[in-house]
Design a protein around this motif. Structure first.
Motif, mmCIF file in Angstrom:
data_model
loop_
_atom_site.group_PDB
_atom_site.id
_atom_site.type_symbol
_atom_site.label_atom_id
_atom_site.label_comp_id
_atom_site.label_asym_id
_atom_site.label_seq_id
_atom_site.Cartn_x
_atom_site.Cartn_y
_atom_site.Cartn_z
ATOM 1 N N TYR A 1 -12.741 4.776 13.985
ATOM 2 C CA TYR A 1 -11.319 4.813 14.711
ATOM 3 C C TYR A 1 -10.464 5.621 13.550
ATOM 4 C CZ TYR A 1 -12.670 1.176 18.081
ATOM 5 O OH TYR A 1 -13.105 0.360 19.211
ATOM 6 N N THR A 2 -10.002 6.849 14.088
ATOM 7 C CA THR A 2 -8.898 7.472 13.253
ATOM 8 C C THR A 2 -7.815 6.765 12.962
ATOM 9 O OG1 THR A 2 -8.085 8.338 15.476
ATOM 10 C CG2 THR A 2 -10.211 9.357 14.491
ATOM 11 N N LEU A 3 -7.046 7.667 12.089
ATOM 12 C CA LEU A 3 -5.793 6.844 11.588
ATOM 13 C C LEU A 3 -4.767 6.836 12.862
ATOM 14 C CD1 LEU A 3 -3.971 6.443 9.140
ATOM 15 C CD2 LEU A 3 -3.303 8.612 9.311
ATOM 16 N N ASP A 4 -4.957 7.596 13.992
ATOM 17 C CA ASP A 4 -4.107 7.435 15.074
ATOM 18 C C ASP A 4 -4.864 6.356 16.336
ATOM 19 O OD1 ASP A 4 -5.944 9.314 15.363
ATOM 20 O OD2 ASP A 4 -4.691 10.774 16.429
ATOM 21 N N ASN A 5 -5.831 5.747 15.824
ATOM 22 C CA ASN A 5 -6.495 4.665 16.668
ATOM 23 C C ASN A 5 -7.449 5.320 17.699
ATOM 24 O OD1 ASN A 5 -5.658 2.375 15.205
ATOM 25 N ND2 ASN A 5 -3.684 2.456 16.468
ATOM 26 N N ALA A 6 -7.769 6.639 17.596
ATOM 27 C CA ALA A 6 -8.793 7.167 18.673
ATOM 28 C C ALA A 6 -10.048 6.660 18.336
ATOM 29 C CB ALA A 6 -8.307 8.682 18.722
ATOM 30 N N ASN B 1 -26.152 1.436 4.645
ATOM 31 C CA ASN B 1 -24.819 0.567 4.884
ATOM 32 C C ASN B 1 -23.821 0.949 3.890
ATOM 33 O OD1 ASN B 1 -25.458 -2.209 6.496
ATOM 34 N ND2 ASN B 1 -27.303 -1.584 5.642
ATOM 35 N N LEU B 2 -23.913 1.475 2.732
ATOM 36 C CA LEU B 2 -22.978 2.185 1.939
ATOM 37 C C LEU B 2 -22.405 3.401 2.574
ATOM 38 C CD1 LEU B 2 -21.373 2.252 -0.687
ATOM 39 C CD2 LEU B 2 -23.023 3.506 -1.669
ATOM 40 N N CYS B 3 -23.312 4.139 3.355
ATOM 41 C CA CYS B 3 -22.840 5.459 4.006
ATOM 42 C C CYS B 3 -22.153 4.898 5.330
ATOM 43 C CB CYS B 3 -24.011 6.303 4.193
ATOM 44 S SG CYS B 3 -23.829 7.650 4.938
ATOM 45 N N LEU B 4 -22.637 4.128 5.860
ATOM 46 C CA LEU B 4 -21.901 3.325 7.434
ATOM 47 C C LEU B 4 -20.284 3.074 6.824
ATOM 48 C CD1 LEU B 4 -24.764 1.644 9.094
ATOM 49 C CD2 LEU B 4 -23.855 4.269 9.620
ATOM 50 N N THR B 5 -20.523 2.338 5.964
ATOM 51 C CA THR B 5 -19.054 1.762 5.439
ATOM 52 C C THR B 5 -18.082 2.673 5.020
ATOM 53 O OG1 THR B 5 -20.024 -0.335 4.512
ATOM 54 C CG2 THR B 5 -17.918 0.189 3.874
ATOM 55 N N GLN B 6 -18.588 3.770 4.057
ATOM 56 C CA GLN B 6 -17.691 4.583 3.873
ATOM 57 C C GLN B 6 -17.293 5.789 4.719
ATOM 58 O OE1 GLN B 6 -16.309 4.755 0.808
ATOM 59 N NE2 GLN B 6 -17.343 2.681 0.256
ATOM 60 N N LEU B 7 -18.285 5.978 5.789
ATOM 61 C CA LEU B 7 -17.991 6.979 6.548
ATOM 62 C C LEU B 7 -16.964 6.479 7.500
ATOM 63 C CD1 LEU B 7 -18.877 9.512 8.594
ATOM 64 C CD2 LEU B 7 -20.425 7.991 9.646
ATOM 65 N N ARG B 8 -16.783 5.164 8.008
ATOM 66 C CA ARG B 8 -15.672 4.422 8.841
ATOM 67 C C ARG B 8 -14.476 4.581 7.922
ATOM 68 N NH1 ARG B 8 -19.689 0.384 9.926
ATOM 69 N NH2 ARG B 8 -18.684 -0.810 8.392
ATOM 70 N N GLU B 9 -14.608 4.539 6.929
ATOM 71 C CA GLU B 9 -12.981 4.587 5.935
ATOM 72 C C GLU B 9 -12.651 5.816 5.726
ATOM 73 O OE1 GLU B 9 -11.884 3.408 1.191
ATOM 74 O OE2 GLU B 9 -13.608 2.601 2.011
ATOM 75 N N ALA B 10 -13.590 6.884 5.748
ATOM 76 C CA ALA B 10 -13.248 8.346 5.415
ATOM 77 C C ALA B 10 -12.529 8.733 7.018
ATOM 78 C CB ALA B 10 -14.282 9.099 5.110
ATOM 79 N N THR C 1 -10.078 15.157 11.774
ATOM 80 C CA THR C 1 -11.399 14.682 11.850
ATOM 81 C C THR C 1 -12.244 16.052 12.265
ATOM 82 O OG1 THR C 1 -10.815 12.455 12.327
ATOM 83 C CG2 THR C 1 -13.188 13.206 12.527
ATOM 84 N N PHE C 2 -11.884 16.710 13.069
ATOM 85 C CA PHE C 2 -12.573 17.633 13.588
ATOM 86 C C PHE C 2 -12.575 18.979 12.595
ATOM 87 C CE2 PHE C 2 -12.195 15.457 17.489
ATOM 88 C CZ PHE C 2 -13.588 15.367 17.903
ATOM 89 N N SER C 3 -11.479 19.083 12.176
ATOM 90 C CA SER C 3 -11.302 20.487 11.165
ATOM 91 C C SER C 3 -11.410 20.026 9.565
ATOM 92 C CB SER C 3 -9.585 20.795 11.133
ATOM 93 O OG SER C 3 -9.041 19.796 10.918
ATOM 94 N N LEU D 1 -17.467 11.450 0.796
ATOM 95 C CA LEU D 1 -18.785 10.546 0.868
ATOM 96 C C LEU D 1 -19.730 10.646 -0.334
ATOM 97 C CD1 LEU D 1 -19.615 10.813 5.093
ATOM 98 C CD2 LEU D 1 -18.601 8.858 3.529
ATOM 99 N N LEU D 2 -20.048 12.254 -0.523
ATOM 100 C CA LEU D 2 -20.920 12.365 -1.667
ATOM 101 C C LEU D 2 -20.220 11.696 -3.006
ATOM 102 C CD1 LEU D 2 -23.489 13.874 -2.606
ATOM 103 C CD2 LEU D 2 -21.899 15.614 -3.117
#
Length: 203
Positions: A107-112, A143-152, A161-163, A172-173
């Protein structure tokens, strides 16, 4: 002659099946020569030797435990393992590996709502740390990547997000390497593959 006399004396005392077994053993013992014993011993020794031989191919490493404790690391080549006192506890490649991260609901910052997946490129630097510092290395990294991906993704709006794929990749790296170094692993690259918003947003 002595053996024959003894068998005659015990004929009335022992059952016939026991006499047949004793006679077979004595006959076989008389037929076996010392050369046969030597050949059998050589075959047994060769079998034990082959079972203790461990071949490690180029690009791989192994860890050996003795009495349940880490003893040494095996590099590529031929090695002898002192079985049953020693055993191969862990074997892995030191080459770069590729790990797929399945699509994850974010979910993005604007809840999309948006689905994102990625690819991780990693390399094991320390086999001892990868074995003894974490229970399941690949599961932990995934699981670390999944958690950080959602956070980013959650720190950006849908348009950002697209840009900002490269920005997410670098974030993430950095975070993953901070953690994975304690597991003896270097994450060389993290690449976002797909960013798919929900059908409601596209409509």
């Amino acid at each position: 002659i002595y053996i024959t006399a003894m068998m005659r004396r015990t004929t009335m005392m022992l059952p016939k099946t026991v006499l047949l077994i004793l006679f077979s053993i004595l006959t076989a013992a008389q037929c076996i020569s010392w050369s046969d014993v030597a050949v059998a011993g050589g075959v047994a020794t060769a079998c034990v030797g082959f079972s203790c031989l461990k071949v490690v191919t180029t690009g791989n490493e192994c860890l050996v435990e003795r009495f349940g404790r880490f003893h040494r690391k095996l590099s590529p080549g031929y090695h002898l393992i002192g079985r049953p006192l020693e055993r191969i506890s862990y074997q892995a490649t030191t080459r770069e590996q590729v790990m797929d991260v399945p699509p994850q609901q974010c979910y993005t910052l604007d809840n999309a709502p948006i689905k994102a997946d990625a690819v991780i490129y990693m390399r094991i630097l320390s086999l001892e740390m990868a074995r003894y510092n974490v229970n399941d290395l690949h599961f932990a990294i995934l699981n670390l990547c999944l958690t950080q991906l959602r956070e980013a993704v959650g720190k950006l709006t849908l348009d950002e997000t697209f840009s900002s794929r490269e920005r997410i990749n670098q974030a993430l790296l950095k975070v993953m390497n901070d953690v994975c170094h304690t597991w003896g692993v270097e994450v060389t690259r993290v690449e976002i593959q797909n960013l798919e918003p929900s059908l409601d947003i596209l409509a």
